[in-house]
Design a protein around this motif. Structure first.
Motif, mmCIF file in Angstrom:
data_model
loop_
_atom_site.group_PDB
_atom_site.id
_atom_site.type_symbol
_atom_site.label_atom_id
_atom_site.label_comp_id
_atom_site.label_asym_id
_atom_site.label_seq_id
_atom_site.Cartn_x
_atom_site.Cartn_y
_atom_site.Cartn_z
ATOM 1 N N LYS A 7 45.559 46.411 57.756
ATOM 2 C CA LYS A 7 44.167 46.092 57.435
ATOM 3 C C LYS A 7 43.233 47.241 57.803
ATOM 4 O O LYS A 7 42.321 47.570 57.048
ATOM 5 C CB LYS A 7 43.753 44.816 58.169
ATOM 6 C CG LYS A 7 42.397 44.308 57.815
ATOM 7 C CD LYS A 7 42.128 42.990 58.530
ATOM 8 C CE LYS A 7 40.749 42.463 58.185
ATOM 9 N NZ LYS A 7 40.479 41.190 58.839
ATOM 10 N N THR A 8 43.482 47.873 58.950
ATOM 11 C CA THR A 8 42.632 49.002 59.352
ATOM 12 C C THR A 8 42.882 50.236 58.494
ATOM 13 O O THR A 8 41.977 51.039 58.296
ATOM 14 C CB THR A 8 42.831 49.357 60.836
ATOM 15 O OG1 THR A 8 44.199 49.665 61.066
ATOM 16 C CG2 THR A 8 42.402 48.220 61.732
ATOM 17 N N LEU A 9 44.084 50.378 57.983
ATOM 18 C CA LEU A 9 44.399 51.542 57.153
ATOM 19 C C LEU A 9 43.892 51.401 55.720
ATOM 20 O O LEU A 9 43.464 52.381 55.101
ATOM 21 C CB LEU A 9 45.908 51.783 57.131
ATOM 22 C CG LEU A 9 46.544 52.262 58.438
ATOM 23 C CD1 LEU A 9 48.062 52.253 58.310
ATOM 24 C CD2 LEU A 9 46.040 53.646 58.779
ATOM 25 N N THR A 10 43.962 50.194 55.174
ATOM 26 C CA THR A 10 43.653 50.008 53.757
ATOM 27 C C THR A 10 42.332 49.309 53.491
ATOM 28 O O THR A 10 41.893 49.253 52.355
ATOM 29 C CB THR A 10 44.757 49.178 53.076
ATOM 30 O OG1 THR A 10 44.815 47.897 53.705
ATOM 31 C CG2 THR A 10 46.095 49.872 53.146
ATOM 32 N N TYR A 11 41.711 48.742 54.525
ATOM 33 C CA TYR A 11 40.472 47.974 54.384
ATOM 34 C C TYR A 11 40.655 46.772 53.464
ATOM 35 O O TYR A 11 39.720 46.312 52.835
ATOM 36 C CB TYR A 11 39.312 48.846 53.878
ATOM 37 C CG TYR A 11 38.989 49.986 54.788
ATOM 38 C CD1 TYR A 11 38.349 49.767 56.003
ATOM 39 C CD2 TYR A 11 39.342 51.292 54.446
ATOM 40 C CE1 TYR A 11 38.062 50.815 56.850
ATOM 41 C CE2 TYR A 11 39.046 52.337 55.299
ATOM 42 C CZ TYR A 11 38.409 52.096 56.491
ATOM 43 O OH TYR A 11 38.110 53.128 57.328
ATOM 44 N N MET A 28 38.412 46.929 43.706
ATOM 45 C CA MET A 28 38.654 46.236 42.443
ATOM 46 C C MET A 28 39.425 47.125 41.462
ATOM 47 O O MET A 28 40.222 46.641 40.678
ATOM 48 C CB MET A 28 37.337 45.793 41.815
ATOM 49 C CG MET A 28 36.543 44.861 42.712
ATOM 50 S SD MET A 28 37.508 43.450 43.254
ATOM 51 C CE MET A 28 37.114 42.315 41.979
ATOM 52 N N ASN A 29 39.183 48.422 41.522
ATOM 53 C CA ASN A 29 39.854 49.352 40.608
ATOM 54 C C ASN A 29 41.258 49.707 41.075
ATOM 55 O O ASN A 29 42.102 50.090 40.265
ATOM 56 C CB ASN A 29 39.033 50.634 40.468
ATOM 57 C CG ASN A 29 37.691 50.394 39.834
ATOM 58 O OD1 ASN A 29 37.523 49.460 39.067
ATOM 59 N ND2 ASN A 29 36.724 51.226 40.156
ATOM 60 N N ASN A 30 41.529 49.614 42.342
ATOM 61 C CA ASN A 30 42.792 50.097 42.905
ATOM 62 C C ASN A 30 43.686 48.977 43.425
ATOM 63 O O ASN A 30 44.428 49.169 44.377
ATOM 64 C CB ASN A 30 42.500 51.060 44.056
ATOM 65 C CG ASN A 30 41.697 52.251 43.625
ATOM 66 O OD1 ASN A 30 41.786 52.689 42.488
ATOM 67 N ND2 ASN A 30 40.883 52.767 44.518
ATOM 68 N N VAL A 31 43.661 47.818 42.811
ATOM 69 C CA VAL A 31 44.452 46.685 43.298
ATOM 70 C C VAL A 31 45.938 47.009 43.262
ATOM 71 O O VAL A 31 46.656 46.788 44.248
ATOM 72 C CB VAL A 31 44.147 45.410 42.479
ATOM 73 C CG1 VAL A 31 45.094 44.282 42.847
ATOM 74 C CG2 VAL A 31 42.712 44.984 42.676
ATOM 75 N N GLN A 36 50.956 48.406 46.234
ATOM 76 C CA GLN A 36 52.134 49.235 46.484
ATOM 77 C C GLN A 36 52.072 49.889 47.866
ATOM 78 O O GLN A 36 53.074 49.966 48.575
ATOM 79 C CB GLN A 36 52.282 50.308 45.394
ATOM 80 C CG GLN A 36 52.630 49.759 44.039
ATOM 81 C CD GLN A 36 53.930 48.979 44.071
ATOM 82 O OE1 GLN A 36 54.888 49.343 44.750
ATOM 83 N NE2 GLN A 36 53.968 47.875 43.330
ATOM 84 N N GLN A 37 50.900 50.330 48.236
ATOM 85 C CA GLN A 37 50.722 50.960 49.539
ATOM 86 C C GLN A 37 50.956 49.948 50.662
ATOM 87 O O GLN A 37 51.632 50.256 51.652
ATOM 88 C CB GLN A 37 49.304 51.520 49.634
ATOM 89 C CG GLN A 37 49.056 52.401 50.821
ATOM 90 C CD GLN A 37 47.652 52.996 50.807
ATOM 91 O OE1 GLN A 37 46.753 52.480 50.148
ATOM 92 N NE2 GLN A 37 47.485 54.074 51.530
ATOM 93 N N VAL A 38 50.455 48.723 50.506
ATOM 94 C CA VAL A 38 50.649 47.679 51.516
ATOM 95 C C VAL A 38 52.127 47.322 51.620
ATOM 96 O O VAL A 38 52.663 47.164 52.729
ATOM 97 C CB VAL A 38 49.796 46.436 51.192
ATOM 98 C CG1 VAL A 38 50.195 45.249 52.058
ATOM 99 C CG2 VAL A 38 48.318 46.741 51.381
#
Length: 132
Positions: free
Chosen positions: A115-119, A91-94, A99-101
């Protein structure tokens, strides 16, 4: 129709019954453990550990199983708390996760890999595709 037989403990040697009872309890505890019912299995193992009719080998096995199940339960609790921490961080890092995705998508990674990298969920990842 056949005749119904009634079972009476008076006909059975009491020691033999107690030994069979401990063996059945061990089978029951193992069965519960195999099905993932750890708390129920733990209760049966505790009963075996303090049972006076069980021999030393059975009691030692029970104590070993109790220690093993306790460690499994504590590991499960740790994993659940980590999952909760990850959920609160999501919730804090949306914005940073978005950006990472997007970066991963530009590199050509599949949504499953992302999905496996970022959960993050599939919906979140596919929602980030519109920013490309």
């Amino acid at each position: 129709m056949g005749r119904v037989r009634h079972f009476s403990l008076a006909n059975v040697n009491n020691e033999e019954f107690k030994i069979k009872n401990v063996k059945l309890m061990i089978e029951d505890a193992n069965s519960l453990e195999m099905r993932g019912l750890l708390r129920r299995s733990m209760t049966v193992w505790q009963s075996i550990a303090i049972d006076t009719t069980a021999d030393d080998e059975e009691r030692n096995l029970a104590w070993q199983k109790i220690v093993q199940i306790t460690s499994l339960q504590s590991q499960k609790i740790r994993q659940e708390s980590e999952c909760i921490k990850r959920a609160s961080n999501k919730m804090n890092n949306v914005d940073t996760d978005r950006q990472q995705v997007i970066t991963y998508l530009k590199k050509g990674l599949s949504p499953k890999e992302i999905k496996t990298l970022t959960y993050r969920s599939d919906a979140f990842i596919y929602g980030c595709k519109k920013y490309l």
